[in-house]
Design an enzyme around this catalytic site. Structure first.
Site, mmCIF file in Angstrom:
data_model
loop_
_atom_site.group_PDB
_atom_site.id
_atom_site.type_symbol
_atom_site.label_atom_id
_atom_site.label_comp_id
_atom_site.label_asym_id
_atom_site.label_seq_id
_atom_site.Cartn_x
_atom_site.Cartn_y
_atom_site.Cartn_z
ATOM 1 N N LYS A 193 5.906 8.266 78.771
ATOM 2 C CA LYS A 193 5.386 8.834 80.016
ATOM 3 C C LYS A 193 6.539 9.035 80.976
ATOM 4 O O LYS A 193 7.209 8.082 81.378
ATOM 5 C CB LYS A 193 4.336 7.902 80.614
ATOM 6 C CG LYS A 193 3.820 8.374 81.967
ATOM 7 C CD LYS A 193 2.661 7.527 82.458
ATOM 8 C CE LYS A 193 2.258 7.940 83.862
ATOM 9 N NZ LYS A 193 1.141 7.140 84.365
ATOM 10 N N LYS A 246 3.308 12.224 77.512
ATOM 11 C CA LYS A 246 2.760 12.774 78.750
ATOM 12 C C LYS A 246 3.873 13.096 79.714
ATOM 13 O O LYS A 246 4.748 12.254 79.890
ATOM 14 C CB LYS A 246 1.806 11.737 79.346
ATOM 15 C CG LYS A 246 1.350 12.013 80.753
ATOM 16 C CD LYS A 246 0.560 10.857 81.280
ATOM 17 C CE LYS A 246 0.213 11.156 82.718
ATOM 18 N NZ LYS A 246 -0.223 9.994 83.430
HETATM 19 C C1 PBG Z 1 -1.803 6.398 86.530
HETATM 20 C C2 PBG Z 1 -1.860 7.762 85.946
HETATM 21 C C3 PBG Z 1 -1.312 8.956 86.426
HETATM 22 C C4 PBG Z 1 -1.774 9.964 85.577
HETATM 23 C C5 PBG Z 1 -2.552 9.346 84.598
HETATM 24 N N1 PBG Z 1 -2.578 7.992 84.838
HETATM 25 C C6 PBG Z 1 -0.492 9.243 87.626
HETATM 26 C C7 PBG Z 1 0.867 8.706 87.758
HETATM 27 O O1 PBG Z 1 1.439 8.096 86.866
HETATM 28 O O2 PBG Z 1 1.392 8.885 88.848
HETATM 29 C C8 PBG Z 1 -1.501 11.425 85.723
HETATM 30 C C9 PBG Z 1 -2.510 12.340 85.113
HETATM 31 C C10 PBG Z 1 -2.424 13.768 85.549
HETATM 32 O O3 PBG Z 1 -1.505 14.184 86.277
HETATM 33 O O4 PBG Z 1 -3.303 14.518 85.123
HETATM 34 N N2 PBG Z 1 -0.569 5.814 86.577
#
Ligand code: PBG
Length: 326
Positions: A193, A246
């Site tokens: 991520k 992601k």
């Molecule tokens: C929680 C999380 C996030 C997303 C999914 N889980 C935001 C982040 O990490 O700031 C993003 C999902 C999206 O942008 O569709 N940490």
């Protein structure tokens, strides 16, 4: 004349038969945003076509999605109040815990319920863990993440998906789940991520933007791919059942490389910014929304994803059923 293969010999049916990439609604997961309150079904300003639901309103829409072949949902919660340690994230009557119980009461095993396990929507400072001064204390956060996962499992979640990016969280959650008797609850790890600007619309939707600093001390640097493989392999070792990359579209190379380096099913999360870019470009008449949605989704599977988390899950299921893709 040389007798060479020509694409023109392919009828539309043959072309479909010869597709190298196959899609199925079975492989799609739709994000759902739950919030406290009653009788709420409000369109999310930053994510046109997506809604904030109160628990009493969510099942009616889920039923429609399920009739369309989409029966896997990843739940996000907007709690009524936030505090330093995000206590609503593991509260028995927290928003996600209540949502899981309601969905399971209505649909049982027909709906697969995943939960995002993170603290940023629940902490007053908006970071994904417990703070020590201005930095997130990794190991202290692990205890909380384990508690959140167990509380989701106790409410009936089928799968938990840690998105916090703390080191060691998959192992900590696996141990805690097993100890609490939830050996059959699986873990989809947000393994790779990135610290991405593509999460902008989500942070508006979930009210989870950090109040200071950024997430670069725990999310990944987008210059790196080998680091991502290392993260994925660590999650395999710690007991993840499914891995995830992601965002998706800017990271197709990462998807391909993680796929080649591991043997677990691989999910990709096509995030809020990817969805919002298509929506907004289409609204300005610059692109054809449906075709760009299809092409983007297929590219993610072609890169190697087995599973796609997308705000377009419902529309993609239509396209697959009509044979436009997959
Ligand atoms: C929680 C999380 C996030 C997303 C999914 N889980 C935001 C982040 O990490 O700031 C993003 C999902 C999206 O942008 O569709 N940490």
């Amino acid at each position: 004349m040389q007798n060479r293969p020509r694409r023109l010999r392919y009828t539309p049916d043959i072309r479909k038969m010869c597709r190298e990439t196959r899609l199925s609604p079975d492989a799609l997961i739709l994000p759902i945003f739950l919030q406290d309150g009653d009788n709420i079904r409000e369109e999310i300003p930053s994510l046109e076509g997506q809604y904030h639901y109160s628990v009493d309103r969510v099942c009616a829409d889920l039923e429609q999605f399920m009739k369309n072949g989409v029966n896997k949902f990843i739940l996000f919660g907007l709690p009524a109040h936030k505090d330093e340690c995000g206590s609503q994230s593991f509260a028995e009557d927290g928003i996600v815990q209540r949502g899981i119980r309601e969905i399971k009461k209505q649909f049982g095993a027909d709906a697969l319920v995943l939960t995002d396990v993170c603290m940023c929507e629940y902490t007053s400072h908006g970071h994904c863990g417990i703070l020590d001064g201005t930095y997130v204390n990794n190991d202290k956060t692990l205890e909380y993440l384990a508690k959140i996962a167990v509380s989701h499992a106790a409410a009936g979640a089928d799968m938990v998906a840690p998105s916090d990016m703390m080191d060691g969280r998959v192992g900590a959650m696996r141990t805690a789940l097993d100890a609490a008797g939830f050996e059959n609850v699986s873990i989809m790890a947000y393994s790779v991520k990135y610290a991405s600007a593509f999460y902008g619309p989500f942070r508006d939707a979930a009210g989870s933007a950090p109040s200071f600093g950024d997430r670069k001390t725990y999310q990944m640097d987008y210059h790196n791919v080998r680091e991502g493989i290392k993260e994925a392999l660590t999650d395999v070792e710690e007991g993840a059942d499914i891995l995830m990359v992601k965002p998706a579209l800017s990271y197709l190379d990462v998807i391909a490389k993680v796929k080649a380096a591991t043997n677990l099913p691989l999910a990709a999360y096509s995030v809020s910014g990817e969805y919002a870019m298509i929506k907004n470009a289409a609204r300005h008449g610059l692109i054809d929304e449906h075709n760009v949605m299809c092409e983007s989704a297929v590219s993610i599977f072609r890169a190697g994803a087995d599973i796609l988390i997308t705000y377009y899950a419902n529309e993609l299921a239509d396209a697959i059923r009509k044979g436009e893709i997959g």
